[in-house]
Design a protein around this motif. Sequence first.
Motif, mmCIF file in Angstrom:
data_model
loop_
_atom_site.group_PDB
_atom_site.id
_atom_site.type_symbol
_atom_site.label_atom_id
_atom_site.label_comp_id
_atom_site.label_asym_id
_atom_site.label_seq_id
_atom_site.Cartn_x
_atom_site.Cartn_y
_atom_site.Cartn_z
ATOM 1 N N LEU A 470 77.549 30.374 76.756
ATOM 2 C CA LEU A 470 77.269 30.403 78.194
ATOM 3 C C LEU A 470 75.751 30.495 78.420
ATOM 4 N N PRO A 471 75.279 29.990 79.548
ATOM 5 C CA PRO A 471 73.821 30.019 79.784
ATOM 6 C C PRO A 471 73.341 31.391 80.252
ATOM 7 N N ILE A 472 73.502 32.398 79.389
ATOM 8 C CA ILE A 472 73.104 33.759 79.754
ATOM 9 C C ILE A 472 71.615 33.956 79.456
ATOM 10 N N SER A 473 70.861 34.499 80.425
ATOM 11 C CA SER A 473 69.434 34.729 80.188
ATOM 12 C C SER A 473 69.154 36.183 79.822
ATOM 13 N N VAL A 474 69.945 37.095 80.405
ATOM 14 C CA VAL A 474 69.640 38.526 80.226
ATOM 15 C C VAL A 474 70.925 39.298 79.962
ATOM 16 N N ILE A 475 70.855 40.289 79.053
ATOM 17 C CA ILE A 475 71.956 41.259 79.014
ATOM 18 C C ILE A 475 71.411 42.602 79.485
ATOM 19 N N LYS A 476 72.186 43.234 80.376
ATOM 20 C CA LYS A 476 71.767 44.525 80.929
ATOM 21 C C LYS A 476 72.559 45.599 80.197
ATOM 22 N N ILE A 477 71.891 46.314 79.309
ATOM 23 C CA ILE A 477 72.591 47.310 78.480
ATOM 24 C C ILE A 477 73.011 48.480 79.378
ATOM 25 N N ASP A 478 74.278 48.834 79.306
ATOM 26 C CA ASP A 478 74.830 49.833 80.221
ATOM 27 C C ASP A 478 74.121 51.180 80.098
ATOM 28 N N ARG A 479 74.052 51.876 81.232
ATOM 29 C CA ARG A 479 73.262 53.119 81.243
ATOM 30 C C ARG A 479 73.893 54.223 80.401
ATOM 31 N N SER A 480 75.176 54.112 80.075
ATOM 32 C CA SER A 480 75.803 55.153 79.250
ATOM 33 C C SER A 480 75.154 55.204 77.855
ATOM 34 N N PHE A 481 74.596 54.087 77.386
ATOM 35 C CA PHE A 481 73.952 54.077 76.061
ATOM 36 C C PHE A 481 72.490 54.506 76.148
ATOM 37 N N ILE A 482 71.954 54.449 77.363
ATOM 38 C CA ILE A 482 70.524 54.707 77.547
ATOM 39 C C ILE A 482 70.276 56.193 77.833
ATOM 40 N N ARG A 483 71.330 56.819 78.435
ATOM 41 C CA ARG A 483 71.192 58.176 78.979
ATOM 42 C C ARG A 483 70.474 59.151 78.047
ATOM 43 N N ASN A 484 70.854 59.182 76.755
ATOM 44 C CA ASN A 484 70.305 60.213 75.861
ATOM 45 C C ASN A 484 69.181 59.728 74.955
ATOM 46 N N LEU A 485 68.669 58.550 75.243
ATOM 47 C CA LEU A 485 67.597 58.024 74.369
ATOM 48 C C LEU A 485 66.351 58.898 74.436
ATOM 49 N N PRO A 486 65.603 59.085 73.385
ATOM 50 C CA PRO A 486 65.785 58.468 72.061
ATOM 51 C C PRO A 486 66.743 59.254 71.167
ATOM 52 N N ASN A 487 67.388 60.314 71.727
ATOM 53 C CA ASN A 487 68.329 61.090 70.902
ATOM 54 C C ASN A 487 69.716 60.447 70.982
ATOM 55 N N GLY A 488 70.684 61.080 70.381
ATOM 56 C CA GLY A 488 72.074 60.610 70.447
ATOM 57 C C GLY A 488 72.245 59.335 69.644
ATOM 58 N N ASN A 489 72.616 59.519 68.374
ATOM 59 C CA ASN A 489 72.659 58.376 67.450
ATOM 60 C C ASN A 489 73.563 57.243 67.931
ATOM 61 N N GLY A 490 74.763 57.606 68.452
ATOM 62 C CA GLY A 490 75.740 56.581 68.853
ATOM 63 C C GLY A 490 75.114 55.556 69.774
ATOM 64 N N GLY A 491 74.552 56.043 70.895
ATOM 65 C CA GLY A 491 73.958 55.156 71.892
ATOM 66 C C GLY A 491 72.762 54.407 71.331
ATOM 67 N N ARG A 492 71.970 55.125 70.527
ATOM 68 C CA ARG A 492 70.728 54.518 70.030
ATOM 69 C C ARG A 492 71.029 53.338 69.114
ATOM 70 N N TYR A 493 72.029 53.520 68.222
ATOM 71 C CA TYR A 493 72.365 52.419 67.306
ATOM 72 C C TYR A 493 72.820 51.184 68.094
ATOM 73 N N ILE A 494 73.597 51.441 69.152
ATOM 74 C CA ILE A 494 74.106 50.302 69.943
ATOM 75 C C ILE A 494 72.956 49.586 70.641
ATOM 76 N N VAL A 495 72.031 50.393 71.183
ATOM 77 C CA VAL A 495 70.888 49.796 71.881
ATOM 78 C C VAL A 495 70.037 48.987 70.892
ATOM 79 N N ASP A 496 69.769 49.588 69.724
ATOM 80 C CA ASP A 496 68.974 48.882 68.697
ATOM 81 C C ASP A 496 69.629 47.554 68.345
ATOM 82 N N ALA A 497 70.956 47.623 68.107
ATOM 83 C CA ALA A 497 71.675 46.418 67.676
ATOM 84 C C ALA A 497 71.663 45.371 68.786
ATOM 85 N N ALA A 498 71.879 45.833 70.032
ATOM 86 C CA ALA A 498 71.947 44.879 71.152
ATOM 87 C C ALA A 498 70.612 44.170 71.328
#
Length: 558
Positions: A470-498
Amino acid sequence: MSSKGVVQYYFAYRKRIQTYGGFAIIIAIALVTYLVWQTGGIKFVYSHSMYLPVLAAGLIFGLPGGVLFAALAGVALGPWMPIDTSTGELQEPVNWMYRTAYFVLIGGLSGLVNDSFIRYIEYLRWLGRHDLKTKLPNRKLLFEDIDALNSNGFRHRTRGNRCLLMVVSIDNVKQLQGAFGFRVIDQIIKVYSKLLQQHFGKTATLYRTDSNQIAVLKNSCAEDSYTAQKDVIVLLKSTVSFGSYAVYVSTHAGAITISSAHETPETYLQQAEIALAHAYATQQDCVRYSSAIELTAQRSITLLGDLQDALRAKHLTMHYQPKIDLKSNSVCGVEALIRWKHPMYGDIPPSDFIPQAEQSTLILQVTEYVISQVTQQIMDWKAQGVEVPVAINISSHDLMAKGFGAKLLAELERCEIAGKMIEIELTEGSLINDFTHTQIELLRLSKAKIIISVDDFGTGYSSLQYLHRLPISVIKIDRSFIRNLPNGNGGRYIVDAAVTLAKNMGIETLAEGVETPEANAYLRKIGCDSVQGFYYSEALPADKFVEWYRNYEPVAAH
Ligand code: C2E
Ligand code: MG
Ligand code: MG
């Protein structure tokens, strides 16, 4: 009394009618015997009066009763009754035996008529109280059973005892019927009723209260019965066989404990169905009724009505939240977020009415409204020298609606707005609904330079294969993964990978819900392209946004 009334009365007071009727028939037989004796004996016509009690006996008692009373009547006018009382001449045996046989014939026949009539009426009553396809009791019988509990049961219950009413409903009826025809639902109801009966035991009665719904009424259960039974849906999670197919069935349940005769049966069922609707809306397996749930349900229904009025009266406004490019620190766009000030309930957050509107076609009107507000705003801002792309949230219904893309493009053309000034935000779920249609529609929009982004990325069903096509230009990473950055390994790994994945696919990333400088710094470090969140600004009314925009200093501030 109408004939229906007579039948109802007969069935309601059958035992009583038989008791009094029995006495009346015996008295009538005795009276006719006395009449025959007094009028001179059997040779006169009065003996024929005996047919009346014999007929009545058949009608009241059916075949056995009719025969029995007829035999009694035969004996009453039998060998001891003279032909003529004045001469004392007795009857020939063949005489009274012949008469008795006639009585028995008439009593038996009227009894047969009565038996057939009662069987027919009972069949009609059964039909009115059962579902023909599955033979399960229906809604009417459920109401009668709760009524019976109301009038008898609860009076004798010891304190703390409850009765559980649970309704289990099949959600994906349309899909199932579309694929396999009408019979599939009957088959599922049959399988489920067996499973439920085994689960709830003999003290429970099952009813088919709707074509796709089973109700369970469990008597004499302990106070914690709901807690014990709420996992019942787990039992129904397995697939159901239909012919050679294994069919997936989606189910939810609602329950209510009945402890007193305060409400009508209709109200109890309605309350269980309110809990069921809540379970469906909140995607829970089973929900127990409470008055708070009912209030929420009423409010969400009346809200939708009010929403229609608010759209017409233009009582909804748009607020705008800036998006910041992390390389240049400049404002790279805004997201338009709808706001509703209700005259009675005050500010209503979009989460309280958008999901409901998305379940109906009302969302199409909301989106149309949003597009007209946003295009007008872009023109107004342009006149004030403010030029930022505006993102609009689009639901899957919008994308599926015929000619959505064409209408949007026509509106942009009418307002002389370039495609790059508009971004549409779609959730992952809406992208996979009808892939070919989505693909055609999005290609048409991206050709016009409209930016297409995936909202709340990571919370829905993500198929990278789909995103890639699909012609997607941007992905907006959900705020549930951003909330505890830079702590909280679960969210951080997902953000890094995304971020890494998107970069490799040539897609930009935006992090939603950035609230702290630490999160902001971390996102910049890992190469996230842009951010949006309270750290910069919440969503603002249009004029306040212009003020904020003019005062915003990219480099010094961040
Ligand atoms: P969304 O599209 O993901 O919008 C972002 C939501 O996150 C907004 O909530 C925004 O106010 C909130 N938000 C932004 N930054 C932060 C932050 O730093 N911290 C926290 N805690 N929250 C932040 P809002 O305005 O309540 O909207 C909720 C959802 O309602 C939106 O999620 C979107 O899905 C939907 N929505 C809003 N406006 C519209 C609309 O006009 N049309 C449609 N179809 N949906 C809309
Ligand atoms: Mg959004
Ligand atoms: Mg979002």
